[in-house]
Write a protein that holds these residues in place. Sequence first.
Motif, mmCIF file in Angstrom:
data_model
loop_
_atom_site.group_PDB
_atom_site.id
_atom_site.type_symbol
_atom_site.label_atom_id
_atom_site.label_comp_id
_atom_site.label_asym_id
_atom_site.label_seq_id
_atom_site.Cartn_x
_atom_site.Cartn_y
_atom_site.Cartn_z
ATOM 1 N N PRO A 163 -53.074 -31.737 -46.128
ATOM 2 C CA PRO A 163 -54.212 -31.040 -46.722
ATOM 3 C C PRO A 163 -55.454 -31.921 -46.697
ATOM 4 N N PRO A 164 -56.635 -31.319 -46.656
ATOM 5 C CA PRO A 164 -57.861 -32.122 -46.722
ATOM 6 C C PRO A 164 -57.988 -32.804 -48.083
ATOM 7 N N PRO A 185 -51.711 -30.185 -52.906
ATOM 8 C CA PRO A 185 -50.701 -30.715 -51.982
ATOM 9 C C PRO A 185 -49.682 -29.669 -51.543
ATOM 10 N N TYR A 186 -49.694 -28.510 -52.168
ATOM 11 C CA TYR A 186 -48.709 -27.482 -51.852
ATOM 12 C C TYR A 186 -49.206 -26.627 -50.689
ATOM 13 N N PRO A 187 -48.304 -26.117 -49.865
ATOM 14 C CA PRO A 187 -48.750 -25.284 -48.736
ATOM 15 C C PRO A 187 -49.285 -23.940 -49.212
ATOM 16 N N GLY A 188 -49.891 -23.213 -48.279
ATOM 17 C CA GLY A 188 -50.392 -21.873 -48.580
ATOM 18 C C GLY A 188 -51.883 -21.766 -48.426
ATOM 19 N N LEU A 189 -52.342 -21.086 -47.365
ATOM 20 C CA LEU A 189 -53.760 -21.005 -47.041
ATOM 21 C C LEU A 189 -54.397 -19.674 -47.408
ATOM 22 N N ALA A 219 -49.164 -15.720 -48.037
ATOM 23 C CA ALA A 219 -48.737 -15.401 -46.678
ATOM 24 C C ALA A 219 -48.420 -16.685 -45.930
ATOM 25 N N VAL A 220 -47.511 -16.570 -44.976
ATOM 26 C CA VAL A 220 -47.097 -17.720 -44.184
ATOM 27 C C VAL A 220 -47.980 -17.834 -42.945
ATOM 28 N N ASN A 221 -48.471 -19.034 -42.688
ATOM 29 C CA ASN A 221 -49.278 -19.309 -41.501
ATOM 30 C C ASN A 221 -48.686 -20.480 -40.724
ATOM 31 N N ARG A 222 -49.005 -20.545 -39.423
ATOM 32 C CA ARG A 222 -48.484 -21.640 -38.594
ATOM 33 C C ARG A 222 -48.855 -22.998 -39.169
ATOM 34 N N ALA A 223 -50.034 -23.091 -39.774
ATOM 35 C CA ALA A 223 -50.453 -24.360 -40.364
ATOM 36 C C ALA A 223 -49.494 -24.813 -41.460
ATOM 37 N N ASP A 224 -48.891 -23.866 -42.184
ATOM 38 C CA ASP A 224 -47.924 -24.221 -43.223
ATOM 39 C C ASP A 224 -46.693 -24.889 -42.616
ATOM 40 N N LEU A 225 -46.275 -24.402 -41.449
ATOM 41 C CA LEU A 225 -45.132 -25.003 -40.769
ATOM 42 C C LEU A 225 -45.447 -26.437 -40.360
ATOM 43 N N GLY A 285 -59.019 -11.021 -65.012
ATOM 44 C CA GLY A 285 -58.339 -9.758 -64.750
ATOM 45 C C GLY A 285 -58.694 -9.129 -63.415
ATOM 46 N N ASP A 286 -59.783 -9.580 -62.772
ATOM 47 C CA ASP A 286 -60.146 -9.030 -61.454
ATOM 48 C C ASP A 286 -59.018 -9.263 -60.448
ATOM 49 N N GLU A 287 -58.739 -8.241 -59.639
ATOM 50 C CA GLU A 287 -57.754 -8.369 -58.574
ATOM 51 C C GLU A 287 -58.464 -8.875 -57.315
ATOM 52 N N VAL A 288 -57.968 -9.969 -56.775
ATOM 53 C CA VAL A 288 -58.660 -10.647 -55.689
ATOM 54 C C VAL A 288 -57.668 -11.123 -54.628
ATOM 55 N N CYS A 289 -58.219 -11.491 -53.464
ATOM 56 C CA CYS A 289 -57.483 -12.286 -52.501
ATOM 57 C C CYS A 289 -58.374 -13.460 -52.133
ATOM 58 N N ALA A 290 -57.795 -14.508 -51.564
ATOM 59 C CA ALA A 290 -58.571 -15.737 -51.417
ATOM 60 C C ALA A 290 -58.160 -16.530 -50.195
ATOM 61 N N LEU A 291 -59.149 -17.163 -49.591
ATOM 62 C CA LEU A 291 -58.945 -18.161 -48.540
ATOM 63 C C LEU A 291 -58.807 -19.514 -49.230
ATOM 64 N N LEU A 292 -57.759 -20.256 -48.880
ATOM 65 C CA LEU A 292 -57.453 -21.499 -49.582
ATOM 66 C C LEU A 292 -57.412 -22.690 -48.634
ATOM 67 N N SER A 293 -57.592 -23.879 -49.211
ATOM 68 C CA SER A 293 -57.330 -25.118 -48.468
ATOM 69 C C SER A 293 -55.902 -25.592 -48.685
ATOM 70 N N GLY A 294 -55.194 -24.934 -49.575
ATOM 71 C CA GLY A 294 -53.815 -25.252 -49.912
ATOM 72 C C GLY A 294 -53.499 -24.669 -51.268
ATOM 73 N N GLY A 295 -52.193 -24.672 -51.617
ATOM 74 C CA GLY A 295 -51.797 -24.285 -52.957
ATOM 75 C C GLY A 295 -51.385 -22.854 -53.158
ATOM 76 N N GLY A 296 -51.354 -22.047 -52.090
ATOM 77 C CA GLY A 296 -50.997 -20.640 -52.241
ATOM 78 C C GLY A 296 -49.539 -20.405 -52.564
ATOM 79 N N TYR A 297 -48.662 -21.345 -52.204
ATOM 80 C CA TYR A 297 -47.232 -21.199 -52.478
ATOM 81 C C TYR A 297 -46.951 -21.650 -53.916
#
Length: 330
Positions: free
Chosen positions: A53-54, A59-63, A38-44, A82-94
Amino acid sequence: MYAITIPEAGGPEALVWAEVPDPVPGEGEVLVEVVAAAVNRADLLQRQGFYDPPPGASPYPGLECSGRIAALGPGVSGWSVGDEVCALLSGGGYAEKVAVPAGQLLPVPAGVSLRDAAALPEVTCTVWSNVFMVANLRPGETLLVHGGSSGIGTMAIQLAKAVGAKVAVTAGTREKLDRCAELGADILINYREQDFVEEIAKATDGAGADVILDNMGAKYLDRNVRALAVNGRLAIIGMQGGIKGELNIAMLLNKRAAVSATSLRARPLSEKAAIVAAVREHVWPLVADGHVRPVVDRAVPLAEAGKGHQTLESSDHIGKVLLLAPAATA
């Protein structure tokens, strides 16, 4: 794998889909094959060169992202490949794959698709940690949400209503205010035509807002304090309106009010894990029973992430903008 890289800071065109090394999960981490981000203002801000990034983060965007666990790092328990998950990231989601600390993983909640689950981690963790853990919004109180039609705003409306609070929102168009009303907002303020301080006073018989969730920062600081009720709490989570403002200490003292400012990205792993655990305990049941849902405006291919950034910059959206990885579109 492929990921969105930023060779040079700039506009949306600075986002480049390129081949990069696969991440390797370290101690206490899992490798997630990304289905959506998902796109967040921090990515912009990161794309523009203003929000690095911390240390140690991708180094890639995506939180935030959703996907399937592809591998477990050493010391991980409670999760399986195989587990389906969602995650809070410090970066790298893109990216097609991302390494995630296990404490920042959430199961996909019942009733939500794997794709749409990417719209949940950042907004639920931001709203729960600020509105409830810090500002301690209680049933019967009034919450004012600036940017009510944003991803954060649409989640804040739903969570506040779920606990029995009254919700006021600001937005810039009738369409956006109508969508906020559909989600449960009680007080609708068009910030282009109305003064939110006056409107909050009218709607609360002069009492003011008990909690304000603010994404603007400096531009709204003085008016936010004026709009607060006695014992009110202002939670600042953004700086779209600048970083330096003047604070009326006398007014703050007279109202016995509090101002807090937080961010998620640079917090220690232990703090983020505690927030994620609280969201799983308190928010996930509300999602599963249908009281709270992700609000997704549109989805674009991850390789075309610049289009998602353009949408956020133009504010031509309601809720979240998703980026679909090749695994989701194959």
